[in-house]
Design an enzyme around this catalytic site. Sequence first.
Site, PDB file in Angstrom:
ATOM      1  N   PRO A 141      64.956 102.180  13.524  1.00 25.65           N
ATOM      2  CA  PRO A 141      63.788 101.784  14.326  1.00 25.65           C
ATOM      3  C   PRO A 141      62.902 102.968  14.695  1.00 25.65           C
ATOM      4  O   PRO A 141      63.260 104.128  14.448  1.00 25.65           O
ATOM      5  CB  PRO A 141      64.429 101.190  15.585  1.00 25.65           C
ATOM      6  CG  PRO A 141      65.736 101.896  15.698  1.00 25.65           C
ATOM      7  CD  PRO A 141      66.189 102.208  14.311  1.00 25.65           C
ATOM      8  N   CYS A 150      59.775  95.680  10.119  1.00 25.88           N
ATOM      9  CA  CYS A 150      59.481  96.849   9.281  1.00 25.88           C
ATOM     10  C   CYS A 150      58.023  97.272   9.151  1.00 25.88           C
ATOM     11  O   CYS A 150      57.754  98.476   9.133  1.00 25.88           O
ATOM     12  CB  CYS A 150      60.091  96.643   7.906  1.00 25.88           C
ATOM     13  SG  CYS A 150      61.888  96.602   8.018  1.00 25.88           S
ATOM     14  N   ARG A 166      62.192  89.806  15.474  1.00 27.57           N
ATOM     15  CA  ARG A 166      61.731  91.171  15.752  1.00 27.57           C
ATOM     16  C   ARG A 166      60.236  91.309  15.487  1.00 27.57           C
ATOM     17  O   ARG A 166      59.758  90.943  14.428  1.00 27.57           O
ATOM     18  CB  ARG A 166      62.536  92.177  14.906  1.00 27.57           C
ATOM     19  CG  ARG A 166      63.992  92.268  15.337  1.00 27.57           C
ATOM     20  CD  ARG A 166      64.796  93.208  14.483  1.00 27.57           C
ATOM     21  NE  ARG A 166      65.068  92.679  13.156  1.00 27.57           N
ATOM     22  CZ  ARG A 166      65.784  93.312  12.237  1.00 27.57           C
ATOM     23  NH1 ARG A 166      66.301  94.489  12.507  1.00 27.57           N
ATOM     24  NH2 ARG A 166      66.001  92.771  11.054  1.00 27.57           N
TER      25      ARG A 166
HETATM   26  P1  NAD Z   1      69.896  95.386  11.177  1.00 24.29           P
HETATM   27  O1  NAD Z   1      69.640  95.918  12.528  1.00 24.29           O
HETATM   28  O2  NAD Z   1      69.890  93.915  10.938  1.00 24.29           O
HETATM   29  O3  NAD Z   1      71.335  95.911  10.666  1.00 24.29           O
HETATM   30  C1  NAD Z   1      71.764  97.227  10.788  1.00 24.29           C
HETATM   31  C2  NAD Z   1      73.258  97.208  11.127  1.00 24.29           C
HETATM   32  O4  NAD Z   1      73.766  98.555  11.060  1.00 24.29           O
HETATM   33  C3  NAD Z   1      73.578  96.704  12.524  1.00 24.29           C
HETATM   34  O5  NAD Z   1      74.445  95.596  12.458  1.00 24.29           O
HETATM   35  C4  NAD Z   1      74.255  97.916  13.215  1.00 24.29           C
HETATM   36  O6  NAD Z   1      75.280  97.558  14.113  1.00 24.29           O
HETATM   37  C5  NAD Z   1      74.804  98.666  12.021  1.00 24.29           C
HETATM   38  N1  NAD Z   1      75.088 100.075  12.283  1.00 24.29           N
HETATM   39  C6  NAD Z   1      74.303 101.004  12.897  1.00 24.29           C
HETATM   40  N2  NAD Z   1      74.920 102.201  12.919  1.00 24.29           N
HETATM   41  C7  NAD Z   1      76.118 102.041  12.311  1.00 24.29           C
HETATM   42  C8  NAD Z   1      77.207 102.908  12.026  1.00 24.29           C
HETATM   43  N3  NAD Z   1      77.160 104.197  12.357  1.00 24.29           N
HETATM   44  N4  NAD Z   1      78.294 102.420  11.387  1.00 24.29           N
HETATM   45  C9  NAD Z   1      78.352 101.111  11.037  1.00 24.29           C
HETATM   46  N5  NAD Z   1      77.342 100.231  11.269  1.00 24.29           N
HETATM   47  C10 NAD Z   1      76.247 100.691  11.905  1.00 24.29           C
HETATM   48  O7  NAD Z   1      68.860  96.114  10.219  1.00 24.29           O
HETATM   49  P2  NAD Z   1      68.265  95.558   8.829  1.00 24.29           P
HETATM   50  O8  NAD Z   1      67.134  94.624   9.076  1.00 24.29           O
HETATM   51  O9  NAD Z   1      69.395  95.155   7.954  1.00 24.29           O
HETATM   52  O10 NAD Z   1      67.598  96.898   8.271  1.00 24.29           O
HETATM   53  C11 NAD Z   1      68.383  97.961   7.790  1.00 24.29           C
HETATM   54  C12 NAD Z   1      67.481  98.935   7.062  1.00 24.29           C
HETATM   55  O11 NAD Z   1      66.890  98.294   5.924  1.00 24.29           O
HETATM   56  C13 NAD Z   1      66.304  99.472   7.881  1.00 24.29           C
HETATM   57  O12 NAD Z   1      66.071 100.799   7.498  1.00 24.29           O
HETATM   58  C14 NAD Z   1      65.134  98.607   7.445  1.00 24.29           C
HETATM   59  O13 NAD Z   1      63.894  99.283   7.573  1.00 24.29           O
HETATM   60  C15 NAD Z   1      65.449  98.379   5.980  1.00 24.29           C
HETATM   61  N6  NAD Z   1      64.897  97.154   5.407  1.00 24.29           N
HETATM   62  C16 NAD Z   1      64.958  95.982   6.112  1.00 24.29           C
HETATM   63  C17 NAD Z   1      64.486  94.810   5.533  1.00 24.29           C
HETATM   64  C18 NAD Z   1      64.519  93.509   6.275  1.00 24.29           C
HETATM   65  O14 NAD Z   1      63.969  92.549   5.763  1.00 24.29           O
HETATM   66  N7  NAD Z   1      65.146  93.411   7.432  1.00 24.29           N
HETATM   67  C19 NAD Z   1      63.990  94.830   4.222  1.00 24.29           C
HETATM   68  C20 NAD Z   1      63.966  96.037   3.535  1.00 24.29           C
HETATM   69  C21 NAD Z   1      64.439  97.191   4.133  1.00 24.29           C
HETATM   70  C1  UGA Z   2      58.363  92.860   4.346  1.00 17.44           C
HETATM   71  C2  UGA Z   2      58.023  93.098   2.862  1.00 17.44           C
HETATM   72  O1  UGA Z   2      57.367  91.945   2.346  1.00 17.44           O
HETATM   73  C3  UGA Z   2      59.284  93.381   2.058  1.00 17.44           C
HETATM   74  O2  UGA Z   2      58.955  93.701   0.705  1.00 17.44           O
HETATM   75  C4  UGA Z   2      60.027  94.566   2.699  1.00 17.44           C
HETATM   76  O3  UGA Z   2      61.241  94.803   2.011  1.00 17.44           O
HETATM   77  C5  UGA Z   2      60.330  94.245   4.146  1.00 17.44           C
HETATM   78  O4  UGA Z   2      59.078  93.978   4.849  1.00 17.44           O
HETATM   79  C6  UGA Z   2      60.971  95.391   4.874  1.00 17.44           C
HETATM   80  O5  UGA Z   2      60.845  96.525   4.487  1.00 17.44           O
HETATM   81  O6  UGA Z   2      61.572  95.045   5.893  1.00 17.44           O
HETATM   82  P1  UGA Z   2      59.320  90.813   5.741  1.00 17.44           P
HETATM   83  O7  UGA Z   2      58.908  91.616   6.918  1.00 17.44           O
HETATM   84  O8  UGA Z   2      60.684  90.252   5.704  1.00 17.44           O
HETATM   85  O9  UGA Z   2      59.169  91.689   4.401  1.00 17.44           O
HETATM   86  O10 UGA Z   2      58.334  89.569   5.563  1.00 17.44           O
HETATM   87  P2  UGA Z   2      56.888  89.365   4.927  1.00 17.44           P
HETATM   88  O11 UGA Z   2      56.928  88.173   4.081  1.00 17.44           O
HETATM   89  O12 UGA Z   2      56.342  90.584   4.329  1.00 17.44           O
HETATM   90  O13 UGA Z   2      56.044  88.984   6.211  1.00 17.44           O
HETATM   91  C7  UGA Z   2      55.763  89.943   7.214  1.00 17.44           C
HETATM   92  C8  UGA Z   2      54.782  89.365   8.198  1.00 17.44           C
HETATM   93  O14 UGA Z   2      53.506  89.219   7.587  1.00 17.44           O
HETATM   94  C9  UGA Z   2      55.167  87.983   8.730  1.00 17.44           C
HETATM   95  O15 UGA Z   2      54.879  87.942  10.111  1.00 17.44           O
HETATM   96  C10 UGA Z   2      54.273  87.036   7.951  1.00 17.44           C
HETATM   97  O16 UGA Z   2      53.989  85.849   8.637  1.00 17.44           O
HETATM   98  C11 UGA Z   2      53.025  87.898   7.772  1.00 17.44           C
HETATM   99  N1  UGA Z   2      52.238  87.502   6.582  1.00 17.44           N
HETATM  100  C12 UGA Z   2      52.747  87.647   5.335  1.00 17.44           C
HETATM  101  C13 UGA Z   2      50.957  87.020   6.758  1.00 17.44           C
HETATM  102  O17 UGA Z   2      50.460  86.890   7.904  1.00 17.44           O
HETATM  103  N2  UGA Z   2      50.215  86.684   5.649  1.00 17.44           N
HETATM  104  C14 UGA Z   2      50.693  86.817   4.390  1.00 17.44           C
HETATM  105  O18 UGA Z   2      49.956  86.498   3.430  1.00 17.44           O
HETATM  106  C15 UGA Z   2      51.990  87.311   4.231  1.00 17.44           C
END
Ligand code: NAD
Ligand code: UGA
Length: 477
Positions: A96, A283, A353
Amino acid sequence: MKYIIKNICCIGAGYVGGPTMAVIASHCPNIQINVIDINQERINAWNDDNLKNLPIFEPGLDALIKKCRDINLHFSCEIEKHIANADMIFISVNTPTKAKGLGAGQAIDLKWIDATARQISKYARGKTIVVEKSTLPVKTARTIKEILGSKNSDRENYQDKYSEFVVLSNPEFLSEGTAINNLQNPDRVLIGGEDLKAINSLAEIYSNWIEKEKIITTNLWSSELSKLTANAFLAQRISSINSISALCEATGADINEVSLAIGSDRRIGKEFLKSGPGFGGSCFKKDILNLIYLCNHYGLREVSDYWQKVLDLNEWQTQRISKIVVEKLFGTISGKKIAILGFAFKANTNDTRESPAINICKELLDEGGMISIYDPKVNVNQIKSELGAEKYDFSNNLDGSWRFAETIIDASHNADAIIIVTEWDEFNNIDWNTISKIMRHPAWLFDTRSFKNSYEASDYGINVWMLGNGLKEKIER
Ligand code: NAD
Ligand code: UGA
């Protein structure tokens, strides 16, 4: 040339770690995968017999968990054991924005990455490939390598062991709500690194279900930066179309028609041109803030200002929704009932989030509104954690309180206004005839996702405000 990978450990059982490992497990039956986390409650939920209780909701995830769990996919808090046994370790922990200290409000808080690297350094045995799955600032791989390579006192307790590390960057591009489909059929897989043998080993895992042409390899820094850039570009498109939505409202143009017209140009493309209440999710905002921080760090002020505007526009878009609601309801919503349909940041996820619903609700609560919130997948405790429990329950508080509604009908009873915030499919099939009868009139519908069906509400005496459009203009044509 490649290493043989028989055991994978994924640190972090969240939105990325859980689904990603479930997909790898389903395509690689010969690899044992252990997903570990410090959060016992989350691990218990992953192991729950009732698949409805999995900690995250993603279409298709339950079927994969059913297929692989306890066969080659395991969830536990046994960090030491599974790091020690792993040939390859994915880091999928949260990253974060920093809340305090140097770079607060912009830089990524690397404390979970730091802790994870130290755990790996302490417990790993033999040759271990460490894969950055989390989204990270450029050059984080260098920090991880330094921690892994340093001789700290923790490691000295394990002097008998031999460990050697390679660090790869393999950012994740999945979107929530479509995560399983994105992981099964990605547009590309990106692997950044310096060690060809390690790159080949990771590419080999993906090639079990992904065409080789889709696997892109780059240097470490290009890979780390491409992830931040991809999110920044996607968010920038949303801010661009949202900026035009306001102009549509002012001029009588229709944002959906504008999106269609411009998106038909192949150079622009159709995706990510849907206007809405502003982008949410964990993100986009944090990754752009991080990009801004990096630009400032390297003295690129004009570049950081450019990306800052994408965030400013997003905030403005969300804020203007609540302002419009108050204005249309005769300048006051004190004691008025407002139904909020959708609290997740997008459809098909229970993730809240950075959801635009949070700020919209907070602003309406500050104005004294009484809010009923309905979302098909978000539970009451999740909403309490975002809005605060103290304003929960209508019966205790008059102005500025909220309640959880079980259905759309429940939320709409005696409501002066309904605001559609999340684009859940079911909101496009609302029976406006029934809803109109249970609302208090004059009644309003504010649709921030411009569902086609919402126009029908006006046939039943509900005033309709549509983001990027106005019913009045629509009728007059
Ligand atoms: P999340 O908060 O859902 O999950 C992270 C997990 O890691 C938590 O359950 C936490 O307890 C655990 N954790 C933290 N420190 C730890 C440790 N030392 N040992 C073991 N577990 C530990 O986060 P997320 O949404 O899965 O995102 C993870 C990463 O992936 C971030 O960098 C985010 O930017 C990236 N990312 C997220 C998305 C998405 O759609 N959520 C998509 C692409 C990339
Ligand atoms: C986004 C990216 O799309 C992923 O490729 C990336 O891996 C991810 O972030 C990440 O790094 O966490 P996500 O946040 O799950 O994925 O969802 P999106 O579909 O991108 O939507 C993000 C926000 O944009 C939502 O609030 C959605 O409602 C809004 N959105 C999306 C719009 O308002 N208009 C659109 O046309 C598309």
